[in-house]
Design an enzyme around this catalytic site. Structure first.
Site, mmCIF file in Angstrom:
data_model
loop_
_atom_site.group_PDB
_atom_site.id
_atom_site.type_symbol
_atom_site.label_atom_id
_atom_site.label_comp_id
_atom_site.label_asym_id
_atom_site.label_seq_id
_atom_site.Cartn_x
_atom_site.Cartn_y
_atom_site.Cartn_z
ATOM 1 N N ASP A 58 -9.873 16.764 -19.999
ATOM 2 C CA ASP A 58 -10.236 15.435 -19.522
ATOM 3 C C ASP A 58 -10.282 14.505 -20.740
ATOM 4 O OD1 ASP A 58 -11.749 13.155 -18.666
ATOM 5 O OD2 ASP A 58 -12.446 14.350 -16.964
ATOM 6 N N PHE A 80 -0.160 8.149 -18.763
ATOM 7 C CA PHE A 80 -0.238 7.933 -17.315
ATOM 8 C C PHE A 80 -1.647 8.210 -16.779
ATOM 9 C CE2 PHE A 80 4.135 9.305 -18.105
ATOM 10 C CZ PHE A 80 4.879 8.406 -17.370
ATOM 11 N N SER A 124 0.511 -2.122 -14.579
ATOM 12 C CA SER A 124 0.767 -2.410 -13.167
ATOM 13 C C SER A 124 0.976 -3.912 -12.973
ATOM 14 C CB SER A 124 -0.458 -1.956 -12.364
ATOM 15 O OG SER A 124 -0.448 -2.530 -11.083
ATOM 16 N N TYR A 150 -10.043 -1.404 -10.695
ATOM 17 C CA TYR A 150 -8.836 -0.660 -11.105
ATOM 18 C C TYR A 150 -7.875 -1.601 -11.853
ATOM 19 C CZ TYR A 150 -4.039 0.956 -10.733
ATOM 20 O OH TYR A 150 -2.722 1.264 -11.030
ATOM 21 N N LYS A 154 -6.425 -1.991 -16.091
ATOM 22 C CA LYS A 154 -5.042 -2.108 -16.588
ATOM 23 C C LYS A 154 -4.947 -3.301 -17.542
ATOM 24 C CE LYS A 154 -3.325 1.328 -14.425
ATOM 25 N NZ LYS A 154 -3.091 2.534 -15.196
HETATM 26 P P1 NAD Z 1 -1.491 10.248 -10.191
HETATM 27 O O1 NAD Z 1 -2.906 10.216 -9.754
HETATM 28 O O2 NAD Z 1 -0.521 11.051 -9.397
HETATM 29 O O3 NAD Z 1 -1.387 10.719 -11.716
HETATM 30 C C1 NAD Z 1 -2.404 10.448 -12.655
HETATM 31 C C2 NAD Z 1 -2.800 11.778 -13.300
HETATM 32 O O4 NAD Z 1 -3.831 11.540 -14.261
HETATM 33 C C3 NAD Z 1 -3.340 12.792 -12.304
HETATM 34 O O5 NAD Z 1 -2.609 13.997 -12.419
HETATM 35 C C4 NAD Z 1 -4.811 12.962 -12.697
HETATM 36 O O6 NAD Z 1 -5.244 14.283 -12.460
HETATM 37 C C5 NAD Z 1 -4.771 12.593 -14.167
HETATM 38 N N1 NAD Z 1 -6.043 12.061 -14.729
HETATM 39 C C6 NAD Z 1 -6.836 11.090 -14.231
HETATM 40 N N2 NAD Z 1 -7.870 10.876 -15.043
HETATM 41 C C7 NAD Z 1 -7.735 11.721 -16.090
HETATM 42 C C8 NAD Z 1 -8.497 11.991 -17.257
HETATM 43 N N3 NAD Z 1 -9.636 11.339 -17.516
HETATM 44 N N4 NAD Z 1 -8.069 12.939 -18.119
HETATM 45 C C9 NAD Z 1 -6.923 13.635 -17.876
HETATM 46 N N5 NAD Z 1 -6.167 13.442 -16.793
HETATM 47 C C10 NAD Z 1 -6.578 12.492 -15.902
HETATM 48 O O7 NAD Z 1 -1.006 8.729 -10.278
HETATM 49 P P2 NAD Z 1 0.451 8.131 -10.504
HETATM 50 O O8 NAD Z 1 0.833 7.423 -9.275
HETATM 51 O O9 NAD Z 1 1.349 9.137 -11.084
HETATM 52 O O10 NAD Z 1 0.103 7.021 -11.586
HETATM 53 C C11 NAD Z 1 0.266 7.241 -12.967
HETATM 54 C C12 NAD Z 1 -0.184 5.997 -13.713
HETATM 55 O O11 NAD Z 1 0.577 4.885 -13.267
HETATM 56 C C13 NAD Z 1 -1.653 5.644 -13.464
HETATM 57 O O12 NAD Z 1 -2.206 5.160 -14.671
HETATM 58 C C14 NAD Z 1 -1.559 4.529 -12.441
HETATM 59 O O13 NAD Z 1 -2.656 3.672 -12.505
HETATM 60 C C15 NAD Z 1 -0.289 3.845 -12.862
HETATM 61 N N6 NAD Z 1 0.318 3.089 -11.760
HETATM 62 C C16 NAD Z 1 0.614 3.731 -10.593
HETATM 63 C C17 NAD Z 1 1.151 3.018 -9.534
HETATM 64 C C18 NAD Z 1 1.461 3.692 -8.218
HETATM 65 O O14 NAD Z 1 1.628 3.009 -7.222
HETATM 66 N N7 NAD Z 1 1.555 5.006 -8.153
HETATM 67 C C19 NAD Z 1 1.419 1.637 -9.678
HETATM 68 C C20 NAD Z 1 1.127 1.019 -10.902
HETATM 69 C C21 NAD Z 1 0.577 1.759 -11.938
HETATM 70 C C1 UD1 Z 2 -1.775 -1.652 -4.178
HETATM 71 C C2 UD1 Z 2 -2.890 -2.243 -5.009
HETATM 72 C C3 UD1 Z 2 -2.385 -2.513 -6.418
HETATM 73 C C4 UD1 Z 2 -1.775 -1.246 -7.026
HETATM 74 C C5 UD1 Z 2 -0.668 -0.752 -6.092
HETATM 75 C C6 UD1 Z 2 -0.008 0.510 -6.579
HETATM 76 C C7 UD1 Z 2 -4.318 -3.438 -3.403
HETATM 77 C C8 UD1 Z 2 -4.815 -4.763 -2.968
HETATM 78 N N1 UD1 Z 2 -3.400 -3.450 -4.380
HETATM 79 O O1 UD1 Z 2 -0.741 -2.581 -4.106
HETATM 80 O O2 UD1 Z 2 -3.450 -2.953 -7.231
HETATM 81 O O3 UD1 Z 2 -1.238 -1.526 -8.307
HETATM 82 O O4 UD1 Z 2 -1.237 -0.491 -4.801
HETATM 83 O O5 UD1 Z 2 -0.941 1.574 -6.612
HETATM 84 O O6 UD1 Z 2 -4.735 -2.422 -2.898
HETATM 85 N N2 UD1 Z 2 0.066 -1.537 4.051
HETATM 86 C C9 UD1 Z 2 -0.072 -1.500 5.429
HETATM 87 N N3 UD1 Z 2 -0.712 -0.440 5.981
HETATM 88 C C10 UD1 Z 2 -1.222 0.602 5.244
HETATM 89 C C11 UD1 Z 2 -1.062 0.566 3.825
HETATM 90 C C12 UD1 Z 2 -0.416 -0.522 3.261
HETATM 91 O O7 UD1 Z 2 0.349 -2.408 6.125
HETATM 92 O O8 UD1 Z 2 -1.803 1.528 5.823
HETATM 93 C C13 UD1 Z 2 0.757 -2.676 3.439
HETATM 94 C C14 UD1 Z 2 -0.134 -3.472 2.508
HETATM 95 O O9 UD1 Z 2 -0.782 -4.488 3.183
HETATM 96 C C15 UD1 Z 2 0.898 -3.985 1.503
HETATM 97 C C16 UD1 Z 2 2.014 -2.957 1.505
HETATM 98 O O10 UD1 Z 2 1.823 -2.162 2.663
HETATM 99 O O11 UD1 Z 2 1.433 -5.179 1.951
HETATM 100 C C17 UD1 Z 2 1.980 -2.069 0.295
HETATM 101 O O12 UD1 Z 2 0.659 -1.539 0.157
HETATM 102 P P1 UD1 Z 2 0.246 -0.554 -1.016
HETATM 103 O O13 UD1 Z 2 1.180 0.597 -1.029
HETATM 104 O O14 UD1 Z 2 -1.209 -0.278 -0.891
HETATM 105 O O15 UD1 Z 2 0.548 -1.371 -2.333
HETATM 106 P P2 UD1 Z 2 0.040 -2.837 -2.804
HETATM 107 O O16 UD1 Z 2 -0.868 -3.434 -1.819
HETATM 108 O O17 UD1 Z 2 1.227 -3.618 -3.159
#
Ligand code: NAD
Ligand code: UD1
Length: 331
Positions: A58, A80, A124, A150, A154
């Site tokens: 962690d 990540f 993000s 959250y 970022k």
């Molecule tokens: P994810 O949850 O699948 O991967 C994140 C990983 O980090 C997980 O495996 C978790 O176990 C690990 N983790 C969390 N806290 C930790 C800690 N303190 N020490 C060690 N490991 C830890 O998420 P993801 O979708 O792969 O996202 C990866 C990164 O991208 C994240 O920082 C997320 O905020 C960012 N991000 C994701 C999205 C998205 O929609 N998936 C969008 C924008 C940004």
């Molecule tokens: C969300 C987060 C954003 C984060 C991103 C990726 C919010 C307000 N924003 O973005 O900070 O960076 O995820 O992790 O939560 N939707 C539905 N029904 C559902 C789920 C989603 O209609 O059950 C719609 C939402 O209103 C949105 C779109 O689908 O318009 C995408 O949603 P989501 O995947 O949660 O992403 P963001 O809202 O763009």
């Protein structure tokens, strides 16, 4: 390059690990497995022929984090690891600040103490807050009107990166601002498989398809968009992973940010209809009230990444849905 991937058993980290290993990089993964499973390492091994070294650590544990750097010499860290559930962060802000901010500071301190100067961070589109325009370019102000803890983590981490770069002339830092990642590796061996209830659209759609949720709630259909539902920039996770490879080649002292998106928005209804067409079955859905904090629409201006990283998204939403269905049907 010898690369440490934090959060490398997670969704985006594991896809990036595959691209890096396949390009000949030597990858080590650290993850606390709070939101991923150790079996992902086996899938990475199947897809690359190489088992990455793994630390079950962690990042909020400063001593254990330092230890990783004492045992290895890394050229680059791709960060990540973090908690990412927006609604949970509103309920438990301190957990999010401790995990995401403390974890990052421990990591950056361990890097500094061991002269590791290359850093790429998973940022993000949420750092733009509500900038008053739906097309996001990197030179828009960040940090204003961010709706969740959250999202604020970022923004804060980007500010920490800027200050670290200003204080160390050798520190090379890149923030990659992801838009909405979807899809998975085309083999179907790896996918988005969060522990617990998903918040994002595509993981919820897959649960509806599997019959684990009866209907998708479409949050709002009275937005000022072409069909009244929200529009987002959905990017295939394999394209996103490749964006990290492209970023490695432009690392230089200082701080840079790049949008990783397609530049093309799609509405919730368009995603539903594409899923229905490709899966060849109806996806039960209903209209529900707007979700607090949602913006009507936003998408990336990816021009900077196209020009400077020589990268652009090549895969489509249909590709992502097809690959998602391959993953679901195998798991
Ligand atoms: P994810 O949850 O699948 O991967 C994140 C990983 O980090 C997980 O495996 C978790 O176990 C690990 N983790 C969390 N806290 C930790 C800690 N303190 N020490 C060690 N490991 C830890 O998420 P993801 O979708 O792969 O996202 C990866 C990164 O991208 C994240 O920082 C997320 O905020 C960012 N991000 C994701 C999205 C998205 O929609 N998936 C969008 C924008 C940004
Ligand atoms: C969300 C987060 C954003 C984060 C991103 C990726 C919010 C307000 N924003 O973005 O900070 O960076 O995820 O992790 O939560 N939707 C539905 N029904 C559902 C789920 C989603 O209609 O059950 C719609 C939402 O209103 C949105 C779109 O689908 O318009 C995408 O949603 P989501 O995947 O949660 O992403 P963001 O809202 O763009």
């Amino acid at each position: 390059m010898k690369i440490l991937i934090t959060g490398g058993t997670g969704y985006i980290g594991s896809h990036t690990a595959i691209e890096l290993i396949n390009q000949g990089h030597d990858v080590t993964i650290v993850d606390n497995l709070i939101n991923s499973k150790k079996t992902v390492l086996e899938q990475i091994t199947k897809l690359t022929g190489t088992k990455p070294k793994f630390y079950h650590v962690d990042l909020t544990n400063r001593t254990a984090t330092n230890q990783i750097f004492q045992e290895n010499h890394f050229d680059l860290v791709i960060h990540f690891a973090g908690l990412k559930a927006v609604a949970e962060s509103v309920e438990k802000p301190l957990l999010y600040y401790r995990n995401n901010i403390t974890g990052t500071i421990n990591l950056l301190e361990a890097m500094q103490a061991n002269q590791v100067n290359n850093f790429i961070f998973s940022s993000s589109a949420t750092v733009y807050g509500n900038p008053g325009t739906p097309k996001y370019t990197e030179n828009l102000p960040t940090g204003q009107n961010i709706s969740s803890p959250y999202g604020k983590t970022k923004y804060m981490i980007e500010e920490i990166m800027k200050d670290a770069a200003a204080s160390n002339p050798n520190f090379c830092a890149i923030a990659l601002r992801y838009f909405n990642p979807i899809g998975n590796h085309p083999s179907g061996l790896l996918g988005e498989n969060p522990n617990g209830i998903p918040n994002n659209l595509m993981p919820i759609i897959t649960k509806v398809y599997r019959g684990q949720i009866s209907k998708l709630s479409v949050y709002g259909h009275d937005y000022p968009t072409p069909d009244g539902t929200c529009r987002r920039d959905y990017i295939h996770v394999v394209d996103l992973a490749k964006g990290h490879l492209a970023a490695i080649s432009v690392l230089k002292p200082g701080f840079e940010a790049y949008n990783l998106g397609t530049g093309q928005p799609a509405s919730v209804l368009e995603i539903i209809h594409a899923f229905e067409k490709i899966s060849d079955q109806p996806l039960p859905h209903k209209f529900a009230p707007r979700r607090p904090g949602d913006l009507p629409e936003f998408w990336a201006d990816p021009t900077k990444a196209i020009k400077e990283l020589n990268w652009h998204a090549k895969l489509t939403i249909d590709d992502a849905i097809r690959d998602t269905l391959t993953f679901i049907n195998q798991s």
